[in-house]
Scaffold this motif. Structure first.
Motif, PDB file in Angstrom:
ATOM      1  N   PHE A  69      41.416  35.029  44.241  1.00 48.81           N
ATOM      2  CA  PHE A  69      40.353  34.108  43.859  1.00 48.81           C
ATOM      3  C   PHE A  69      40.814  32.676  44.128  1.00 48.81           C
ATOM      4  CE2 PHE A  69      40.078  37.896  41.270  1.00 48.81           C
ATOM      5  CZ  PHE A  69      38.730  38.179  41.158  1.00 48.81           C
ATOM      6  N   SER A  70      39.996  31.918  44.878  1.00 52.21           N
ATOM      7  CA  SER A  70      40.325  30.529  45.167  1.00 52.21           C
ATOM      8  C   SER A  70      39.133  29.638  44.845  1.00 52.21           C
ATOM      9  CB  SER A  70      40.698  30.376  46.644  1.00 52.21           C
ATOM     10  OG  SER A  70      40.928  29.030  46.986  1.00 52.21           O
ATOM     11  N   ALA A  71      39.382  28.599  44.007  1.00 57.80           N
ATOM     12  CA  ALA A  71      38.328  27.646  43.629  1.00 57.80           C
ATOM     13  C   ALA A  71      37.095  28.354  43.092  1.00 57.80           C
ATOM     14  CB  ALA A  71      37.972  26.746  44.798  1.00 57.80           C
ATOM     15  N   CYS A  72      37.325  29.321  42.215  1.00 60.54           N
ATOM     16  CA  CYS A  72      36.231  30.117  41.640  1.00 60.54           C
ATOM     17  C   CYS A  72      36.050  29.829  40.149  1.00 60.54           C
ATOM     18  CB  CYS A  72      36.503  31.609  41.818  1.00 60.54           C
ATOM     19  SG  CYS A  72      36.419  32.182  43.534  1.00 60.54           S
ATOM     20  N   SER A  73      34.856  30.127  39.683  1.00 58.53           N
ATOM     21  CA  SER A  73      34.551  30.066  38.250  1.00 58.53           C
ATOM     22  C   SER A  73      34.238  31.462  37.770  1.00 58.53           C
ATOM     23  CB  SER A  73      33.349  29.145  38.011  1.00 58.53           C
ATOM     24  OG  SER A  73      32.870  29.274  36.687  1.00 58.53           O
ATOM     25  N   LEU A  74      34.991  31.907  36.725  1.00 60.43           N
ATOM     26  CA  LEU A  74      34.790  33.237  36.153  1.00 60.43           C
ATOM     27  C   LEU A  74      34.462  33.065  34.671  1.00 60.43           C
ATOM     28  CD1 LEU A  74      37.492  33.337  38.241  1.00 60.43           C
ATOM     29  CD2 LEU A  74      37.269  35.776  37.777  1.00 60.43           C
ATOM     30  N   ALA A  75      33.270  33.512  34.271  1.00 59.42           N
ATOM     31  CA  ALA A  75      32.846  33.310  32.876  1.00 59.42           C
ATOM     32  C   ALA A  75      32.135  34.538  32.335  1.00 59.42           C
ATOM     33  CB  ALA A  75      31.936  32.094  32.775  1.00 59.42           C
ATOM     34  N   ASN A  76      32.385  34.804  31.042  1.00 63.41           N
ATOM     35  CA  ASN A  76      31.725  35.897  30.338  1.00 63.41           C
ATOM     36  C   ASN A  76      31.934  37.246  31.040  1.00 63.41           C
ATOM     37  OD1 ASN A  76      30.495  34.015  28.408  1.00 63.41           O
ATOM     38  ND2 ASN A  76      29.142  33.428  30.090  1.00 63.41           N
ATOM     39  N   LEU A  77      33.214  37.545  31.284  1.00 61.41           N
ATOM     40  CA  LEU A  77      33.590  38.828  31.884  1.00 61.41           C
ATOM     41  C   LEU A  77      34.274  39.691  30.822  1.00 61.41           C
ATOM     42  CD1 LEU A  77      33.152  37.010  34.454  1.00 61.41           C
ATOM     43  CD2 LEU A  77      35.006  38.283  35.528  1.00 61.41           C
ATOM     44  N   SER A  78      33.978  40.985  30.838  1.00 63.59           N
ATOM     45  CA  SER A  78      34.630  41.897  29.889  1.00 63.59           C
ATOM     46  C   SER A  78      35.274  43.054  30.640  1.00 63.59           C
ATOM     47  CB  SER A  78      33.632  42.423  28.860  1.00 63.59           C
ATOM     48  OG  SER A  78      32.644  43.235  29.470  1.00 63.59           O
ATOM     49  N   PHE A  79      36.486  43.411  30.169  1.00 63.03           N
ATOM     50  CA  PHE A  79      37.256  44.496  30.769  1.00 63.03           C
ATOM     51  C   PHE A  79      37.666  45.475  29.664  1.00 63.03           C
ATOM     52  CE2 PHE A  79      37.814  40.694  33.300  1.00 63.03           C
ATOM     53  CZ  PHE A  79      37.783  41.117  34.612  1.00 63.03           C
ATOM     54  N   SER A  80      37.354  46.762  29.866  1.00 62.61           N
ATOM     55  CA  SER A  80      37.725  47.780  28.883  1.00 62.61           C
ATOM     56  C   SER A  80      38.419  48.931  29.593  1.00 62.61           C
ATOM     57  CB  SER A  80      36.476  48.287  28.156  1.00 62.61           C
ATOM     58  OG  SER A  80      36.785  49.360  27.292  1.00 62.61           O
ATOM     59  N   ALA A  81      39.638  49.262  29.116  1.00 62.51           N
ATOM     60  CA  ALA A  81      40.415  50.375  29.684  1.00 62.51           C
ATOM     61  C   ALA A  81      40.570  50.239  31.199  1.00 62.51           C
ATOM     62  CB  ALA A  81      39.794  51.711  29.321  1.00 62.51           C
ATOM     63  N   CYS A  82      40.913  49.039  31.624  1.00 59.28           N
ATOM     64  CA  CYS A  82      41.059  48.760  33.055  1.00 59.28           C
ATOM     65  C   CYS A  82      42.515  48.475  33.435  1.00 59.28           C
ATOM     66  CB  CYS A  82      40.222  47.542  33.444  1.00 59.28           C
ATOM     67  SG  CYS A  82      38.432  47.821  33.371  1.00 59.28           S
ATOM     68  N   SER A  83      42.785  48.665  34.714  1.00 58.61           N
ATOM     69  CA  SER A  83      44.078  48.309  35.280  1.00 58.61           C
ATOM     70  C   SER A  83      43.865  47.188  36.292  1.00 58.61           C
ATOM     71  CB  SER A  83      44.715  49.520  35.965  1.00 58.61           C
ATOM     72  OG  SER A  83      45.833  49.127  36.744  1.00 58.61           O
TER      73      SER A  83
END
Length: 324
Positions: A149-163
């Motif tokens: 990821f370059s110069a990105c905006s990441l908001a309101n992300l959810s991760f469950s039981a992930c690798s």
């Protein structure tokens, strides 16, 4: 073999049409609207889309390869048991997409907006994002590897039981992300802002942070090992029932951090500032501190182990309290 262009000439975009066991290859679409189509056990390869609108499409047990999208809008698409490989997106909008039991590999996104996407039991590998916005994405039982990821905006992300493994972030903003029962390994962050992130029952290993700001992060029942921080600011972080080992801090500022029922071992601080830190029911072992300032720290119900392995050099201590 069906010709999709002929199909679109016959059926209106508001009419539903199903394609089963079809092969679509070497087609280009410009300023087209494709809607209300379903694909089952189909192969789509070497397709290009420019200034197109794709809406209300469903894909089941399909293979999508070597597709390019430029200035397109993709909305209300669903993918089940599909393989997506070698896809490129430029200046596109992707919204309300769902992926179940899918494989996504070698995908690139440039200047794109991705919103309200859900991934369940998916594998995501070798994906790159540049100048993108990612919001309201959810991942459940997924594997994410070799993503950049370059110069990105990441908001309101959810991760469950992930690798999550081998991910790199440069000049990115990460906000309001939650991780539950996840494994995070070999992640690197450079010149990033991380705010309002929560981690529960997670394992974090071999992570590096350079010139980053970390604020309002919470960790519960987590394991953090082999993490390095250089020229970073860490503020308003809380740790509960966590294990922290083999962490190094260089030229960092740490403020308003709290540790409850935690184990801290093999930590090193060089040219750092530590202020307004609280420790309750914790264990400290094998700490090395050089050229630092400690101010307004409180310790309650703690254990210091291996005192011979604690070293302090050129430091300032102020307003410390110790209880039990």
């Amino acid at each position: 073999m069906f010709n999709l262009l002929s199909i679109l000439e016959i059926f209106s975009p508001t009419e539903s049409f199903a394609l089963v066991a079809c092969s679509l290859a070497n087609l280009s679409f410009s300023a087209c609207s494709l809607a209300n189509l379903s694909f089952s056990a189909c192969s789509l390869a070497n397709l290009s889309f420019s200034a197109c609108s794709l809406a209300n499409l469903s894909f089941s047990a399909c293979s999508l390869a070597n597709l390019s999208f430029s200035a397109c809008s993709l909305a209300n698409l669903s993918f089940s048991a599909c393989s997506l490989a070698n896809l490129s997106f430029s200046a596109c909008s992707l919204a309300n997409l769902s992926f179940s039991a899918c494989s996504l590999a070698n995908l690139s996104f440039s200047a794109c907006s991705l919103a309200n996407l859900s991934f369940s039991a998916c594998s995501l590998a070798n994906l790159s994002f540049s100048a993108c916005s990612l919001a309201n994405l959810s991942f459940s039982a997924c594997s994410l590897a070799n993503l950049s990821f370059s110069a990105c905006s990441l908001a309101n992300l959810s991760f469950s039981a992930c690798s999550l493994a081998n991910l790199s972030f440069s000049a990115c903003s990460l906000a309001n992300l939650s991780f539950s029962a996840c494994s995070l390994a070999n992640l690197s962050f450079s010149a990033c802002s991380l705010a309002n992130l929560s981690f529960s029952a997670c394992s974090l290993a071999i992570l590096s942070f350079s010139a980053c700001s970390l604020a309002n992060l919470s960790f519960s029942a987590c394991s953090l090992a082999n993490l390095s921080f250089s020229a970073c600011s860490l503020a308003n972080l809380s740790f509960s029932a966590c294990s922290l080992a083999n962490l190094s801090f260089s030229a960092c500022s740490l403020a308003n951090l709290s540790f409850s029922a935690c184990s801290l071992a093999n930590l090193s601080f060089s040219a750092c500032s530590l202020a307004n830190l609280s420790f309750s029911a914790f264990s400290l072992a094998n700490l090395s501190i050089s050229a630092f300032s400690l101010a307004i720290l409180s310790f309650s119900a703690f254990c210091l182990a291996n005192l011979s392995n604690l070293s302090f050099s050129a430091f300032s201590l102020a307003n410390l309290s110790f209880s039990a």
